[in-house]
Design an enzyme around this catalytic site. Sequence first.
Site, PDB file in Angstrom:
ATOM      1  N   SER A 207       8.367 -78.275  54.579  1.00 31.89           N
ATOM      2  CA  SER A 207       8.270 -79.093  55.490  1.00 31.89           C
ATOM      3  C   SER A 207       6.925 -78.807  56.013  1.00 31.89           C
ATOM      4  O   SER A 207       6.321 -79.576  56.769  1.00 31.89           O
ATOM      5  CB  SER A 207       9.215 -79.201  56.725  1.00 31.89           C
ATOM      6  OG  SER A 207       9.628 -78.107  57.344  1.00 31.89           O
ATOM      7  N   HIS A 253       6.314 -77.528  62.037  1.00 25.74           N
ATOM      8  CA  HIS A 253       5.831 -78.987  61.664  1.00 25.74           C
ATOM      9  C   HIS A 253       4.503 -79.361  62.152  1.00 25.74           C
ATOM     10  O   HIS A 253       3.663 -80.042  61.398  1.00 25.74           O
ATOM     11  CB  HIS A 253       7.126 -79.789  61.875  1.00 25.74           C
ATOM     12  CG  HIS A 253       8.320 -79.796  61.324  1.00 25.74           C
ATOM     13  ND1 HIS A 253       9.017 -80.773  61.231  1.00 25.74           N
ATOM     14  CD2 HIS A 253       8.502 -78.763  60.396  1.00 25.74           C
ATOM     15  CE1 HIS A 253      10.280 -80.222  60.338  1.00 25.74           C
ATOM     16  NE2 HIS A 253       9.837 -79.122  59.822  1.00 25.74           N
TER      17      HIS A 253
END
Length: 303
Positions: A207, A253
């Site tokens: 991610s 992230h």
Amino acid sequence: MSEAPSTAPVCYRHPSRETYIRCTRCDRPICPDCMHEASVGHQCPECVAEGKRSQRPARTAFGGSRAGHAGYATRTLIAINVAVMVLSAIVGGARAIGGSGGWFGLLGDQTAVTRWGEVLGYAPYTIGGEVHGIAAGEWWRLFTAMFLHYGVLHLLLNMWVLWQLGRYLETRLGPIRFIGLYVLAGLAGNVAAYVFTAPNQPAAGASTAVFGLFAAAIIINRRLKLDISTLIPLLVVNLLFTFTVPNISVAGHLGGLVGGAIVAIIIAYAPANRRTFVQAAGSGAFFLILLIAAVIRTQAILA
């Protein structure tokens, strides 16, 4: 009385065939089987082959190879992630797949594979045991963590987005620039997780790189004056998950998002007359900044 021998020219590749057609490039006679239509007249097979060798390969708007249309780099990245997940499941058994970990019990647990390669600042795996982590010299974790996942659901969510955005960006950028973007975005996210989270807090997943692809797709489309209305809602939804779902690395992230944006800007806005040099130098400078940040963090942990 014997007939006079024919004086008609013959094909240079088929001497038994008479022809009055000549290659417009080398002027050798060629028969219908050897003719290749050209912009003017016809060319022989050898001249066609020579023309292909001397022709510059087609490039994307950002200097990348058109080979990205096949999506081989995206497929390779997905294959690596899946292979590592399979290895983790073989080593860790059913608990590596899911059903017992975080994220409302849907994620898998750690295995020997994830413990070896996840982002970990500085901590023993067991009380009183040997200290592991990036600050302990295990620098590979900043790279390997982007290919590790805690369970199949974690893997599938990231691979679905990688399949969608990866093929698009690979087509626009070419395989080499796309892989560089992916790796630097993933590295930026892992460095951010290392710098801004507790040293004993592990993190892993593609991610970090995937968030970088979101940012890159928006920037690339803006540069090409293409629509970004479908990308913004997807990014917003993923950011909502990042801030509301427990056990997600917010720093990772956001670091990947910022890293992907920086690399995409370098690629998209490099001047045409020095495009490759600026792209390589800019990406290299960003890589160096990430390493410096990791070194500073290590010194702070060990101080």
